[in-house]
Motif scaffolding. Structure first.
Motif, PDB file in Angstrom:
ATOM      1  N   ALA A   1      15.808  20.615  -8.126  1.00 30.59           N
ATOM      2  CA  ALA A   1      15.912  19.155  -7.843  1.00 30.59           C
ATOM      3  C   ALA A   1      14.984  18.989  -6.380  1.00 30.59           C
ATOM      4  N   ILE A   2      15.658  19.239  -5.191  1.00 29.43           N
ATOM      5  CA  ILE A   2      15.493  18.768  -3.771  1.00 29.43           C
ATOM      6  C   ILE A   2      13.896  19.206  -4.077  1.00 29.43           C
ATOM      7  N   LEU A   3      13.710  20.444  -4.595  1.00 27.49           N
ATOM      8  CA  LEU A   3      12.107  21.194  -3.998  1.00 27.49           C
ATOM      9  C   LEU A   3      11.150  19.490  -5.080  1.00 27.49           C
ATOM     10  N   LEU A   4      11.876  18.972  -6.010  1.00 25.21           N
ATOM     11  CA  LEU A   4      10.810  18.453  -6.724  1.00 25.21           C
ATOM     12  C   LEU A   4      10.961  16.890  -6.212  1.00 25.21           C
ATOM     13  N   HIS A   5      11.791  16.410  -5.364  1.00 26.02           N
ATOM     14  CA  HIS A   5      11.185  15.512  -4.975  1.00 26.02           C
ATOM     15  C   HIS A   5      10.796  15.760  -3.647  1.00 26.02           C
ATOM     16  N   SER A   6      11.120  16.872  -3.035  1.00 33.40           N
ATOM     17  CA  SER A   6       9.969  17.257  -1.995  1.00 33.40           C
ATOM     18  C   SER A   6       8.521  16.672  -2.157  1.00 33.40           C
ATOM     19  N   ALA A   7       8.332  17.461  -3.492  1.00 31.71           N
ATOM     20  CA  ALA A   7       6.928  17.669  -3.643  1.00 31.71           C
ATOM     21  C   ALA A   7       6.018  16.457  -4.158  1.00 31.71           C
ATOM     22  N   LEU A   8       7.255  15.549  -4.985  1.00 37.90           N
ATOM     23  CA  LEU A   8       6.615  14.352  -5.143  1.00 37.90           C
ATOM     24  C   LEU A   8       6.770  13.311  -3.940  1.00 37.90           C
ATOM     25  N   SER A   9       7.111  13.714  -3.156  1.00 29.38           N
ATOM     26  CA  SER A   9       6.681  12.507  -1.906  1.00 29.38           C
ATOM     27  C   SER A   9       5.581  13.110  -1.066  1.00 29.38           C
ATOM     28  N   LEU A  10       5.713  14.569  -0.640  1.00 28.15           N
ATOM     29  CA  LEU A  10       4.648  15.331   0.034  1.00 28.15           C
ATOM     30  C   LEU A  10       2.808  15.086  -0.738  1.00 28.15           C
ATOM     31  N   SER A  11       2.832  14.840  -2.346  1.00 29.39           N
ATOM     32  CA  SER A  11       2.179  14.964  -2.724  1.00 29.39           C
ATOM     33  C   SER A  11       1.549  13.359  -3.079  1.00 29.39           C
ATOM     34  N   ALA A  12       1.971  12.340  -2.434  1.00 26.49           N
ATOM     35  CA  ALA A  12       1.211  11.518  -1.685  1.00 26.49           C
ATOM     36  C   ALA A  12      -0.408  10.870  -1.493  1.00 26.49           C
ATOM     37  N   LEU A  13      -0.033  12.145  -0.582  1.00 26.87           N
ATOM     38  CA  LEU A  13      -0.722  12.675   0.336  1.00 26.87           C
ATOM     39  C   LEU A  13      -2.303  13.075   0.030  1.00 26.87           C
ATOM     40  N   ILE A  14      -2.232  13.254  -0.731  1.00 21.27           N
ATOM     41  CA  ILE A  14      -3.264  12.846  -1.686  1.00 21.27           C
ATOM     42  C   ILE A  14      -4.002  11.794  -2.189  1.00 21.27           C
ATOM     43  N   PHE A  15      -3.599  10.802  -1.986  1.00 22.25           N
ATOM     44  CA  PHE A  15      -3.945   9.061  -1.755  1.00 22.25           C
ATOM     45  C   PHE A  15      -4.272   8.681  -0.363  1.00 22.25           C
ATOM     46  N   LYS A  16      -5.703   8.071  -0.704  1.00 26.44           N
ATOM     47  CA  LYS A  16      -6.243   8.230   0.812  1.00 26.44           C
ATOM     48  C   LYS A  16      -5.904   6.008   0.817  1.00 26.44           C
ATOM     49  N   THR A  17      -4.520   5.543   1.319  1.00 28.63           N
ATOM     50  CA  THR A  17      -4.249   4.361   0.891  1.00 28.63           C
ATOM     51  C   THR A  17      -5.129   3.655   2.175  1.00 28.63           C
ATOM     52  N   PRO A  18      -4.856   2.631   2.530  1.00 31.32           N
ATOM     53  CA  PRO A  18      -5.796   1.170   3.237  1.00 31.32           C
ATOM     54  C   PRO A  18      -4.919   1.476   4.922  1.00 31.32           C
ATOM     55  N   ILE A  19      -5.749   1.730   5.705  1.00 29.85           N
ATOM     56  CA  ILE A  19      -5.045   1.948   6.550  1.00 29.85           C
ATOM     57  C   ILE A  19      -4.714   0.239   7.004  1.00 29.85           C
ATOM     58  N   ARG A  20      -4.968  -0.881   7.242  1.00 29.21           N
ATOM     59  CA  ARG A  20      -4.234  -2.322   6.938  1.00 29.21           C
ATOM     60  C   ARG A  20      -3.665  -2.865   5.875  1.00 29.21           C
ATOM     61  N   ARG A  21      -2.504  -3.526   5.779  1.00 31.55           N
ATOM     62  CA  ARG A  21      -1.996  -3.797   4.793  1.00 31.55           C
ATOM     63  C   ARG A  21      -2.171  -5.423   4.009  1.00 31.55           C
ATOM     64  N   THR A  22      -2.329  -5.433   3.132  1.00 30.89           N
ATOM     65  CA  THR A  22      -2.607  -6.459   2.310  1.00 30.89           C
ATOM     66  C   THR A  22      -1.505  -8.019   2.478  1.00 30.89           C
ATOM     67  N   SER A  23      -1.510  -8.988   3.015  1.00 30.35           N
ATOM     68  CA  SER A  23      -1.062 -10.159   3.150  1.00 30.35           C
ATOM     69  C   SER A  23       0.165 -11.139   2.447  1.00 30.35           C
ATOM     70  N   SER A  24      -1.269 -11.021   0.923  1.00 32.37           N
ATOM     71  CA  SER A  24      -0.552 -11.787   0.054  1.00 32.37           C
ATOM     72  C   SER A  24      -0.028 -11.016  -0.761  1.00 32.37           C
ATOM     73  N   GLN A  25       0.487  -9.796  -1.230  1.00 32.85           N
ATOM     74  CA  GLN A  25       1.335  -8.817  -1.895  1.00 32.85           C
ATOM     75  C   GLN A  25       1.588  -7.553  -1.366  1.00 32.85           C
ATOM     76  N   PRO A  26       2.713  -7.216  -2.330  1.00 31.28           N
ATOM     77  CA  PRO A  26       3.204  -5.920  -1.671  1.00 31.28           C
ATOM     78  C   PRO A  26       2.664  -4.447  -2.165  1.00 31.28           C
ATOM     79  N   MET A  27       1.740  -4.062  -1.476  1.00 25.50           N
ATOM     80  CA  MET A  27       0.824  -2.792  -1.599  1.00 25.50           C
ATOM     81  C   MET A  27       1.192  -1.989  -1.064  1.00 25.50           C
ATOM     82  N   MET A  28       0.522  -0.863  -1.103  1.00 22.58           N
ATOM     83  CA  MET A  28       1.115   0.420  -0.662  1.00 22.58           C
ATOM     84  C   MET A  28      -0.627  -0.073   0.616  1.00 22.58           C
ATOM     85  N   TRP A  29       0.189   0.681   1.736  1.00 22.26           N
ATOM     86  CA  TRP A  29      -0.755   0.713   3.009  1.00 22.26           C
ATOM     87  C   TRP A  29       0.013   2.256   3.668  1.00 22.26           C
ATOM     88  N   LYS A  30      -1.213   2.391   4.541  1.00 19.15           N
ATOM     89  CA  LYS A  30      -0.481   4.214   5.417  1.00 19.15           C
ATOM     90  C   LYS A  30       0.629   3.833   6.310  1.00 19.15           C
TER      91      LYS A  30
END
Length: 328
Positions: A63-92
């Motif tokens: 269980a610990i390894l599963l959730h660790s892998a989930l969080s670390l695997s998010a690094l495969i996504f390229k997220t924008p450096i600047r945050r969006t001011s109009s809506q809550p969206m993912m940024w770096k």
């Protein structure tokens, strides 16, 4: 009309697919992690325990390894450096903070699993130092207090920000003080918030939905405190949390000036973590008592029925009926 609604829902769900995750690694881990959360919460309500155990329990380790892998695997996504001011969206900055604080909880869970929970402060303070370095590089306001609000929630922005900030502070106290189940509950809003940001970006939910569901996830640990932990344990946690909140918010003390002395005191205090890594639970004790009472009632009923059978030996039909009732 129903088919049109189903088609719309399915189309929105399909938006979750991204070419960055062609192998469905992150999505697959996310689905399994959500199911795992549901299983643990169901077990908590029905049995009074999530079922986490210490070494050498394999299920807890996985269980610990599963959730660790989930969080670390998010690094495969390229997220924008600047945050969006109009809506809550993912940024770096938020992405890296989410991973860091998730690993804070998971690192503490691993230490509890290995029986090394006295050293959890090392993980906590290290993660906060890493988060500070991330903030220095990517800072764009505060991650939570500057999160965009829908118009309907703007009048309550001060109260909501206070709740978010206080919950984050109590989360730190929790990972320093509590057992493996409570730390797992603290992990849930961290990973859930990141998932909700993805739903906003994919236009599946809006800002109101994000704040509503994130607030719900933050309330869960408080419900756990109210229904599961013994009153003295809750009082101790509240005293530490309120003191830390006053030092942090009113007197503007550095977080390290709060957590390092607290960690030092906790290191030398007697452990309140049981052998299975959990804090003492009122709910599990109540369930055990209820089960014990039910067994006593059943045994008494069987004894009374046996006595009735002895009195009615001359009635074969009654003997057969009572025997079948006892077996059932």
């Amino acid at each position: 009309v129903k088919m049109a609604k189903i088609d719309t829902i399915w189309r929105k769900i399909s938006y979750l697919h991204s070419h960055h995750d062609r192998l469905f690694l992150h999505k697959g881990l996310g689905v399994v992690a959500l199911l795992h959360y549901m299983y643990r919460f169901y077990s908590l309500v029905t049995k009074g325990s999530m079922g986490f155990k210490t070494f050498p329990d394999t299920f807890t380790l996985l269980a610990i390894l599963l959730h660790s892998a989930l969080s670390l695997s998010a690094l495969i996504f390229k997220t924008p450096i600047r945050r969006t001011s109009s809506q809550p969206m993912m940024w770096k900055e938020f992405q890296l903070h989410s991973i860091t604080f998730a690993m804070r909880s998971l690192g503490v869970m691993m230490l509890i699993y290995l029986g090394l929970h006295r050293f959890r402060a090392v993980v906590v303070i290290t993660c906060h130092y890493v988060a500070d370095q991330i903030t220095k590089r990517y800072k764009q306001g505060t991650t939570m207090r500057d999160m965009p609000l829908p118009e309907i929630l703007v009048p309550y922005s001060r109260e909501m920000n206070l709740f978010y900030s206080t919950s984050q502070l109590f989360a730190v106290v929790g990972v320093l003080v509590l057992g493996i189940e409570e730390v797992f509950l603290i992990l849930f809003p961290i990973q859930f918030a990141a998932f909700l940001l993805t739903l906003v970006r994919k236009n599946i939910i809006g800002p109101f939905g994000w704040h509503a569901m994130y607030t719900w996830s933050l309330i869960l640990p408080y419900l756990y405190l109210a229904f599961f932990l013994p009153v003295p344990r809750v009082a101790e946690l509240l005293c530490i949390g309120i003191t830390a909140a006053l030092l942090r918010f009113k007197f503007r003390c550095s977080k390290y000036m709060i957590w390092i002395p607290l960690s030092t005191c906790l290191y030398f205090m007697p452990s309140r973590i049981e052998e299975d890594g959990r804090s003492t639970s009122r709910w599990s004790s109540a369930i055990s008592l209820e089960q014990s009472n039910f067994r006593s009632f059943t045994l008494q009923a069987e004894a009374n029925s046996s006595a009735d059978i002895g009195d009615k030996q001359k009635d074969p039909f009654m003997l057969s009926f009572l025997t079948s009732m006892i077996k059932s």
